[in-house]
Design a protein around this motif. Structure first.
Motif, PDB file in Angstrom:
ATOM      1  N   ARG A 255       0.954  -1.323   0.008  1.00  0.00           N
ATOM      2  CA  ARG A 255       0.175  -0.356   0.240  1.00  0.00           C
ATOM      3  C   ARG A 255       0.834   1.912   0.600  1.00  0.00           C
ATOM      4  NH1 ARG A 255      -4.766  -0.137   4.299  1.00  0.00           N
ATOM      5  NH2 ARG A 255      -5.064   1.730   3.026  1.00  0.00           N
ATOM      6  N   THR A 256       0.861   1.361  -1.393  1.00  0.00           N
ATOM      7  CA  THR A 256       1.517   2.849  -1.063  1.00  0.00           C
ATOM      8  C   THR A 256       0.398   3.889  -0.581  1.00  0.00           C
ATOM      9  OG1 THR A 256       0.920   3.275  -3.836  1.00  0.00           O
ATOM     10  CG2 THR A 256       3.238   2.312  -2.576  1.00  0.00           C
ATOM     11  N   PRO A 257       1.387   5.516  -0.542  1.00  0.00           N
ATOM     12  CA  PRO A 257       0.395   6.554  -0.122  1.00  0.00           C
ATOM     13  C   PRO A 257       0.549   7.606  -1.357  1.00  0.00           C
ATOM     14  CG  PRO A 257       3.378   6.888   0.574  1.00  0.00           C
ATOM     15  CD  PRO A 257       2.757   5.530   0.291  1.00  0.00           C
ATOM     16  N   ALA A 258      -0.965   7.908  -0.909  1.00  0.00           N
ATOM     17  CA  ALA A 258      -1.542   9.105  -2.522  1.00  0.00           C
ATOM     18  C   ALA A 258      -0.434  10.242  -2.592  1.00  0.00           C
ATOM     19  CB  ALA A 258      -2.468   9.214  -2.224  1.00  0.00           C
ATOM     20  N   ILE A 259       0.362  10.416  -4.636  1.00  0.00           N
ATOM     21  CA  ILE A 259       0.822  11.376  -4.264  1.00  0.00           C
ATOM     22  C   ILE A 259       0.093  12.504  -4.742  1.00  0.00           C
ATOM     23  CG2 ILE A 259       3.068  12.354  -4.571  1.00  0.00           C
ATOM     24  CD1 ILE A 259       4.364   9.484  -3.485  1.00  0.00           C
ATOM     25  N   ALA A 260      -0.444  12.923  -4.609  1.00  0.00           N
ATOM     26  CA  ALA A 260      -1.445  14.491  -5.416  1.00  0.00           C
ATOM     27  C   ALA A 260      -0.460  15.203  -6.057  1.00  0.00           C
ATOM     28  CB  ALA A 260      -2.808  14.776  -4.520  1.00  0.00           C
ATOM     29  N   CYS A 261       0.395  15.263  -5.407  1.00  0.00           N
ATOM     30  CA  CYS A 261       1.165  17.041  -6.529  1.00  0.00           C
ATOM     31  C   CYS A 261       2.832  15.675  -6.589  1.00  0.00           C
ATOM     32  CB  CYS A 261       0.468  18.056  -5.823  1.00  0.00           C
ATOM     33  SG  CYS A 261       1.828  18.774  -7.330  1.00  0.00           S
ATOM     34  N   GLU A 262       2.659  14.954  -7.563  1.00  0.00           N
ATOM     35  CA  GLU A 262       4.330  14.838  -7.845  1.00  0.00           C
ATOM     36  C   GLU A 262       5.594  16.035  -7.734  1.00  0.00           C
ATOM     37  OE1 GLU A 262       8.085  13.964  -9.785  1.00  0.00           O
ATOM     38  OE2 GLU A 262       6.422  15.002 -10.123  1.00  0.00           O
ATOM     39  N   THR A 263       5.002  17.007  -7.815  1.00  0.00           N
ATOM     40  CA  THR A 263       6.490  18.371  -8.515  1.00  0.00           C
ATOM     41  C   THR A 263       6.486  19.089  -6.939  1.00  0.00           C
ATOM     42  OG1 THR A 263       5.207  18.886  -9.828  1.00  0.00           O
ATOM     43  CG2 THR A 263       6.808  20.670  -9.158  1.00  0.00           C
ATOM     44  N   GLN A 264       5.142  18.948  -6.163  1.00  0.00           N
ATOM     45  CA  GLN A 264       5.965  19.313  -4.198  1.00  0.00           C
ATOM     46  C   GLN A 264       6.132  17.860  -3.399  1.00  0.00           C
ATOM     47  OE1 GLN A 264       1.498  20.267  -2.892  1.00  0.00           O
ATOM     48  NE2 GLN A 264       1.666  22.133  -3.788  1.00  0.00           N
ATOM     49  N   TYR A 265       5.885  16.832  -3.890  1.00  0.00           N
ATOM     50  CA  TYR A 265       6.318  15.333  -3.485  1.00  0.00           C
ATOM     51  C   TYR A 265       7.769  15.408  -3.448  1.00  0.00           C
ATOM     52  CZ  TYR A 265       7.459  10.725  -1.830  1.00  0.00           C
ATOM     53  OH  TYR A 265       8.026   9.114  -0.644  1.00  0.00           O
ATOM     54  N   ARG A 266       8.246  15.989  -4.935  1.00  0.00           N
ATOM     55  CA  ARG A 266       9.412  15.836  -4.994  1.00  0.00           C
ATOM     56  C   ARG A 266       9.790  17.190  -4.902  1.00  0.00           C
ATOM     57  NH1 ARG A 266      11.121  17.760 -10.571  1.00  0.00           N
ATOM     58  NH2 ARG A 266      10.107  20.556  -9.705  1.00  0.00           N
ATOM     59  N   THR A 267       9.654  18.332  -3.995  1.00  0.00           N
ATOM     60  CA  THR A 267      10.523  19.106  -3.956  1.00  0.00           C
ATOM     61  C   THR A 267      10.273  18.474  -2.221  1.00  0.00           C
ATOM     62  OG1 THR A 267       9.280  20.907  -4.920  1.00  0.00           O
ATOM     63  CG2 THR A 267      10.282  21.634  -2.901  1.00  0.00           C
ATOM     64  N   ALA A 268       9.198  18.715  -1.345  1.00  0.00           N
ATOM     65  CA  ALA A 268       9.394  18.547   0.058  1.00  0.00           C
ATOM     66  C   ALA A 268      10.646  17.022   0.308  1.00  0.00           C
ATOM     67  CB  ALA A 268       7.970  17.999   0.579  1.00  0.00           C
ATOM     68  N   TRP A 269      10.731  16.421  -1.375  1.00  0.00           N
ATOM     69  CA  TRP A 269      11.429  14.766  -0.528  1.00  0.00           C
ATOM     70  C   TRP A 269      13.540  15.623  -0.801  1.00  0.00           C
ATOM     71  CZ3 TRP A 269      16.145  12.862  -2.523  1.00  0.00           C
ATOM     72  CH2 TRP A 269      16.177  11.491  -1.599  1.00  0.00           C
ATOM     73  N   TRP A 270      13.422  16.844  -1.651  1.00  0.00           N
ATOM     74  CA  TRP A 270      14.605  16.882  -1.730  1.00  0.00           C
ATOM     75  C   TRP A 270      14.885  17.331  -0.272  1.00  0.00           C
ATOM     76  CZ3 TRP A 270      19.094  15.603  -3.847  1.00  0.00           C
ATOM     77  CH2 TRP A 270      18.546  14.567  -4.586  1.00  0.00           C
TER      78      TRP A 270
END
Length: 150
Positions: A65-80
């Motif tokens: 079960r993976t979390p829903a990632i609504a905005c990949e760009t925001q996820y990328r920024t937060a991840w970095w």
């Protein structure tokens, strides 16, 4: 331990390229060096993507079960931001405030063996790859290469 085998199998089965595969393989070597123990101290949470926090709170018992990632760009920024913040102070950062693959020193900030450690970084990287677009895939590859370098 069963949790390591399960996480390894899930991540390895994705076939996400050499850097990611090598990072997963090195993670198992590191866990073996820690004696397969789990630290009560997890990795830092500052700037951690909310999707990772949600998975840890709600979905963690099932690696499928993976979390829903609504905005990949925001996820990328937060991840970095999260990943950069986990790095030791001796690691230089580039103009985008991302770690540079150079230098050497102690890795105390990342010394968190077990279920609350680097496996979370690897899983979060896997989730990002699953939603990455052609325009963000180079960033994902850079992230996978950096995790492998560490």
């Amino acid at each position: 331990p069963a949790w390591i085998r399960e996480a390894f199998d899930v991540m390895e089965a994705k076939g996400m390229g050499d850097d990611f595969t090598r990072a997963v393989e090195w993670w198992t070597v590191i866990e073996r060096q820690y004696g397969w123990r789990t630290s009560s101290k997890g990795l830092g949470t500052e700037h951690r993507p909310p999707e990772v926090s949600h998975w840890l709170r709600v979905l963690r018992r099932n690696l499928q079960r993976t979390p829903a990632i609504a905005c990949e760009t925001q996820y990328r920024t937060a991840w970095w931001c999260w990943w950069s913040g986990l790095q030791p102070s001796w690691r230089a950062q580039d103009g985008a405030e991302r770690p540079v693959m150079a230098g050497e020193g102690p890795w105390h900030q990342l010394e968190s063996p077990g279920k609350n450690g680097l496996v979370i970084v690897l899983l979060s990287l896997m989730w990002w790859r699953e939603v990455a677009t052609d325009s963000t895939l180079p960033d994902w590859h850079a992230a996978a290469a950096d995790v492998r370098w560490v």
